[in-house]
Write a protein that holds these residues in place. Structure first.
Motif, mmCIF file in Angstrom:
data_model
loop_
_atom_site.group_PDB
_atom_site.id
_atom_site.type_symbol
_atom_site.label_atom_id
_atom_site.label_comp_id
_atom_site.label_asym_id
_atom_site.label_seq_id
_atom_site.Cartn_x
_atom_site.Cartn_y
_atom_site.Cartn_z
ATOM 1 N N LYS A 138 6.343 11.844 -0.758
ATOM 2 C CA LYS A 138 5.871 10.639 -0.084
ATOM 3 C C LYS A 138 4.494 10.240 -0.612
ATOM 4 O O LYS A 138 4.243 9.069 -0.907
ATOM 5 N N ASP A 139 3.606 11.210 -0.750
ATOM 6 C CA ASP A 139 2.262 10.907 -1.242
ATOM 7 C C ASP A 139 2.280 10.442 -2.698
ATOM 8 O O ASP A 139 1.518 9.552 -3.082
ATOM 9 N N VAL A 140 3.133 11.024 -3.498
ATOM 10 C CA VAL A 140 3.244 10.596 -4.895
ATOM 11 C C VAL A 140 3.781 9.162 -4.963
ATOM 12 O O VAL A 140 3.292 8.344 -5.740
ATOM 13 N N ALA A 141 4.768 8.839 -4.114
ATOM 14 C CA ALA A 141 5.298 7.474 -4.080
ATOM 15 C C ALA A 141 4.212 6.485 -3.643
ATOM 16 O O ALA A 141 4.091 5.391 -4.207
ATOM 17 N N ASP A 142 3.395 6.877 -2.636
ATOM 18 C CA ASP A 142 2.286 6.026 -2.199
ATOM 19 C C ASP A 142 1.294 5.809 -3.328
ATOM 20 O O ASP A 142 0.800 4.695 -3.541
ATOM 21 N N LEU A 143 0.995 6.861 -4.043
ATOM 22 C CA LEU A 143 0.043 6.765 -5.146
ATOM 23 C C LEU A 143 0.572 5.838 -6.242
ATOM 24 O O LEU A 143 -0.175 5.024 -6.791
ATOM 25 N N ARG A 144 1.838 5.942 -6.549
ATOM 26 C CA ARG A 144 2.431 5.072 -7.577
ATOM 27 C C ARG A 144 2.373 3.606 -7.149
ATOM 28 O O ARG A 144 2.130 2.717 -7.969
ATOM 29 N N THR A 145 2.605 3.331 -5.866
ATOM 30 C CA THR A 145 2.548 1.964 -5.359
ATOM 31 C C THR A 145 1.142 1.398 -5.508
ATOM 32 O O THR A 145 0.955 0.264 -5.962
ATOM 33 N N VAL A 146 0.161 2.194 -5.138
ATOM 34 C CA VAL A 146 -1.222 1.741 -5.244
ATOM 35 C C VAL A 146 -1.617 1.568 -6.711
ATOM 36 O O VAL A 146 -2.287 0.594 -7.069
ATOM 37 N N GLU A 147 -1.193 2.462 -7.562
ATOM 38 C CA GLU A 147 -1.477 2.330 -8.998
ATOM 39 C C GLU A 147 -0.907 1.025 -9.532
ATOM 40 O O GLU A 147 -1.559 0.321 -10.304
ATOM 41 N N LYS A 148 0.326 0.690 -9.122
ATOM 42 C CA LYS A 148 0.950 -0.550 -9.585
ATOM 43 C C LYS A 148 0.162 -1.767 -9.109
ATOM 44 O O LYS A 148 -0.037 -2.716 -9.870
ATOM 45 N N LEU A 149 -0.318 -1.736 -7.877
ATOM 46 C CA LEU A 149 -1.137 -2.843 -7.372
ATOM 47 C C LEU A 149 -2.403 -3.020 -8.205
ATOM 48 O O LEU A 149 -2.786 -4.141 -8.546
ATOM 49 N N ILE A 150 -3.031 -1.913 -8.530
ATOM 50 C CA ILE A 150 -4.265 -1.984 -9.311
ATOM 51 C C ILE A 150 -3.975 -2.488 -10.727
ATOM 52 O O ILE A 150 -4.688 -3.346 -11.250
ATOM 53 N N VAL A 151 -2.940 -1.974 -11.345
ATOM 54 C CA VAL A 151 -2.590 -2.405 -12.706
ATOM 55 C C VAL A 151 -2.261 -3.897 -12.716
ATOM 56 O O VAL A 151 -2.714 -4.639 -13.589
#
Length: 106
Positions: free
Chosen positions: A86-99
């Protein structure tokens, strides 16, 4: 020595210059950088909004959660796989927003 040594002078009406200035301010680029990107056919996105601090805080929160989980797993010898996923999925979502917020498509 300058890389760009060819100069172009362009005259604008007051309304045209105001419109250009508004677009430049929204993009957070320099006037020269904005014009070079437009001439190169790149899509010039608006610059980052005030949500940047919220994005940074979210990335830090998720990173802290991952760090705590990994420390716990290392000390006990167990791994909380569902929480980690779950935390890894959250991190990927936030990374995509930043990118998406900070990059321009080629």
């Amino acid at each position: 020595m300058r890389k760009r040594n060819c100069r172009v002078v362009v005259y604008f009406s007051k309304d045209e210059l105001d419109a250009l200035t508004k677009k430049i301010r929204k993009s957070h680029l320099s006037r020269e950088g904005f014009i070079r990107a437009a001439v190169a056919g790149k899509e010039v996105k608006d610059g980052p909004t005030a949500d940047v601090p919220a994005l940074i805080q979210e990335v830090r929160r998720v990173g802290s959660n991952l760090n705590q989980i990994l420390k716990r797993a290392n000390s006990i010898g167990l791994l909380d796989v569902p929480q980690l996923r779950k935390d890894v999925a959250d991190l990927r979502t936030v990374e995509k927003l930043i990118v998406d917020a900070y990059t321009m498509p080629d």
